[in-house]
Design a protein around this motif. Structure first.
Motif, PDB file in Angstrom:
ATOM      1  N   GLY A 262      12.633   0.351  -1.669  1.00  0.00           N
ATOM      2  CA  GLY A 262      14.089   1.006  -1.915  1.00  0.00           C
ATOM      3  C   GLY A 262      13.736   1.681  -3.339  1.00  0.00           C
ATOM      4  O   GLY A 262      14.013   2.925  -3.431  1.00  0.00           O
ATOM      5  N   HIS A 263      13.419   1.133  -4.104  1.00  0.00           N
ATOM      6  CA  HIS A 263      13.089   1.512  -5.723  1.00  0.00           C
ATOM      7  C   HIS A 263      11.848   2.186  -5.402  1.00  0.00           C
ATOM      8  O   HIS A 263      11.672   3.476  -5.769  1.00  0.00           O
ATOM      9  CB  HIS A 263      12.901   0.280  -6.627  1.00  0.00           C
ATOM     10  CG  HIS A 263      12.601   0.818  -7.972  1.00  0.00           C
ATOM     11  ND1 HIS A 263      13.608   1.669  -8.598  1.00  0.00           N
ATOM     12  CD2 HIS A 263      11.432   0.814  -8.819  1.00  0.00           C
ATOM     13  CE1 HIS A 263      13.137   2.029  -9.706  1.00  0.00           C
ATOM     14  NE2 HIS A 263      11.770   1.155 -10.086  1.00  0.00           N
TER      15      HIS A 263
ATOM     16  N   LYS B  29      10.596   8.978  -2.559  1.00  0.00           N
ATOM     17  CA  LYS B  29      10.550   7.922  -1.640  1.00  0.00           C
ATOM     18  C   LYS B  29      11.425   6.730  -1.768  1.00  0.00           C
ATOM     19  O   LYS B  29      11.076   5.574  -1.404  1.00  0.00           O
ATOM     20  CB  LYS B  29       8.922   7.396  -1.260  1.00  0.00           C
ATOM     21  CG  LYS B  29       8.102   8.487  -0.586  1.00  0.00           C
ATOM     22  CD  LYS B  29       6.897   8.154  -0.224  1.00  0.00           C
ATOM     23  CE  LYS B  29       5.776   8.977   0.165  1.00  0.00           C
ATOM     24  NZ  LYS B  29       4.497   8.577   0.647  1.00  0.00           N
ATOM     25  N   GLY B  30      12.097   6.815  -2.956  1.00  0.00           N
ATOM     26  CA  GLY B  30      13.504   5.814  -3.159  1.00  0.00           C
ATOM     27  C   GLY B  30      14.365   5.803  -2.086  1.00  0.00           C
ATOM     28  O   GLY B  30      14.682   6.933  -1.236  1.00  0.00           O
TER      29      GLY B  30
ATOM     30  N   LYS C 270       0.683  -1.442   0.028  1.00  0.00           N
ATOM     31  CA  LYS C 270       0.000   0.051   0.001  1.00  0.00           C
ATOM     32  C   LYS C 270       0.830   1.299   0.282  1.00  0.00           C
ATOM     33  O   LYS C 270       0.303   2.336  -0.368  1.00  0.00           O
ATOM     34  CB  LYS C 270      -0.985   0.063   1.210  1.00  0.00           C
ATOM     35  CG  LYS C 270      -0.359  -0.278   2.645  1.00  0.00           C
ATOM     36  CD  LYS C 270      -1.453  -0.145   3.608  1.00  0.00           C
ATOM     37  CE  LYS C 270      -0.747  -0.472   5.088  1.00  0.00           C
ATOM     38  NZ  LYS C 270      -0.270  -1.735   5.187  1.00  0.00           N
ATOM     39  N   GLU C 271       1.926   1.290   0.247  1.00  0.00           N
ATOM     40  CA  GLU C 271       3.027   2.505   0.148  1.00  0.00           C
ATOM     41  C   GLU C 271       3.101   2.802  -1.071  1.00  0.00           C
ATOM     42  O   GLU C 271       3.493   4.109  -1.426  1.00  0.00           O
ATOM     43  CB  GLU C 271       4.431   2.182   1.074  1.00  0.00           C
ATOM     44  CG  GLU C 271       4.334   1.939   2.573  1.00  0.00           C
ATOM     45  CD  GLU C 271       3.920   3.479   3.366  1.00  0.00           C
ATOM     46  OE1 GLU C 271       4.267   4.436   2.724  1.00  0.00           O
ATOM     47  OE2 GLU C 271       3.163   3.079   4.073  1.00  0.00           O
ATOM     48  N   ASP C 272       2.789   2.193  -2.023  1.00  0.00           N
ATOM     49  CA  ASP C 272       2.951   2.472  -3.436  1.00  0.00           C
ATOM     50  C   ASP C 272       1.676   3.271  -3.867  1.00  0.00           C
ATOM     51  O   ASP C 272       1.519   3.702  -5.149  1.00  0.00           O
ATOM     52  CB  ASP C 272       3.248   1.502  -4.397  1.00  0.00           C
ATOM     53  CG  ASP C 272       4.746   1.394  -4.660  1.00  0.00           C
ATOM     54  OD1 ASP C 272       5.637   1.986  -3.900  1.00  0.00           O
ATOM     55  OD2 ASP C 272       5.135   0.829  -5.790  1.00  0.00           O
ATOM     56  N   ASN C 273       0.821   3.373  -2.990  1.00  0.00           N
ATOM     57  CA  ASN C 273      -0.735   4.097  -3.613  1.00  0.00           C
ATOM     58  C   ASN C 273      -0.336   5.718  -4.238  1.00  0.00           C
ATOM     59  O   ASN C 273      -1.219   5.967  -5.151  1.00  0.00           O
ATOM     60  CB  ASN C 273      -1.667   4.190  -2.530  1.00  0.00           C
ATOM     61  CG  ASN C 273      -3.001   4.528  -2.826  1.00  0.00           C
ATOM     62  OD1 ASN C 273      -3.625   4.079  -3.840  1.00  0.00           O
ATOM     63  ND2 ASN C 273      -3.519   5.699  -2.320  1.00  0.00           N
TER      64      ASN C 273
ATOM     65  N   VAL D 246      13.956  -4.117  -8.434  1.00  0.00           N
ATOM     66  CA  VAL D 246      14.648  -4.166  -7.270  1.00  0.00           C
ATOM     67  C   VAL D 246      16.187  -4.609  -7.678  1.00  0.00           C
ATOM     68  O   VAL D 246      17.040  -3.847  -7.394  1.00  0.00           O
ATOM     69  CB  VAL D 246      14.397  -5.321  -6.309  1.00  0.00           C
ATOM     70  CG1 VAL D 246      15.260  -5.370  -5.379  1.00  0.00           C
ATOM     71  CG2 VAL D 246      12.854  -4.739  -5.800  1.00  0.00           C
ATOM     72  N   LEU D 247      16.418  -5.515  -8.760  1.00  0.00           N
ATOM     73  CA  LEU D 247      17.838  -6.027  -9.021  1.00  0.00           C
ATOM     74  C   LEU D 247      17.703  -6.303 -10.659  1.00  0.00           C
ATOM     75  O   LEU D 247      16.394  -6.965 -11.062  1.00  0.00           O
ATOM     76  CB  LEU D 247      17.935  -7.336  -8.277  1.00  0.00           C
ATOM     77  CG  LEU D 247      19.177  -8.071  -8.478  1.00  0.00           C
ATOM     78  CD1 LEU D 247      20.445  -7.323  -7.943  1.00  0.00           C
ATOM     79  CD2 LEU D 247      19.066  -9.301  -7.736  1.00  0.00           C
TER      80      LEU D 247
END
Length: 215
Positions: free
Chosen positions: A133-134, A167-168, A83-86, A154-155
């Protein structure tokens, strides 16, 4: 029975959208439908599978831009990201404008995902790992039986995701890779969001950003 996959590069960013399906049931999921839906439709038709859901690793435009259109068209649920990507989903129209993409509709996932949860595709089960992170709500999907991970941005083979977006965070990304992904095992193969596949063992040995030699 195993989990099958097909990589479908989409958008000008050549993002690796993945069609994954259960061999026994022929039920499938589309992972990160960033755009070029005609390419995704063609792959679905060629493989003769039935798409039952959309899975999202994160909500950048090249990964999520086609989500609203595809879910409407097929009447299927969206699972992920965390949900932090909303705020990225809400900002999809602005992202599209910035990168010259067609303006997408904003959507709300049917299920936000958290670390330690599972998603199913037909009879197959994938583990959910929260790997921020991303983006802060980035998740990775891991199918233990196949030794396969879908890691989004991510990788990469020889590189890692950018952390200069809102927020990265670089230190958080490194921690996600080393503490969440590498412990899954050197032999695990992964589909990155861009570029060729690799294994965690190869990246541990040679990746200049996260190899064991960096201490």
């Amino acid at each position: 029975m195993s989990l099958n996959y097909r990589i479908i590069p989409v958008t000008p960013f050549q993002q690796n959208c993945s069609l994954i399906w259960c061999e026994k049931t022929r039920r499938a999921a589309v992972v990160d439908p960033g755009g070029d839906l005609e390419k995704i439709r063609a792959a679905v038709a060629e493989e003769g599978v039935t798409v039952e859901k959309i899975l999202l690793t994160h909500a950048h435009i090249d990964h999520a831009g086609g989500t609203a259109e595809l879910t409407k068209e097929l009447g299927i649920p969206i699972e992920g990201p965390q949900k932090e990507d909303n705020f990225w989903i809400v900002g999809l129209p602005q992202q599209a404008q910035m990168f010259g993409f067609p303006a997408p509709e904003v959507f709300t996932p049917d299920r936000w995902l958290e670390d330690g949860q599972q998603v199913t595709v037909g009879n197959q089960t994938l583990e959910v790992l929260h790997c921020p992170g991303h983006t802060p709500g980035h998740v990775v999907f891991y199918h233990k039986e196949s030794g396969l991970a879908l890691v989004g941005d991510v990788l990469f083979h020889g590189s890692i995701g950018r952390t200069d977006f809102p927020k990265g965070d670089h230190a958080t990304l490194i921690r996600s890779i080393r503490e969440q992904l590498f412990p899954l095992g050197d032999e695990v193969a992964f589909i990155p969001g861009h570029g060729p596949m690799s294994t965690f063992g190869r990246e541990r040995a040679t990746n200049p950003f996260v190899s064991d030699h960096r201490g």
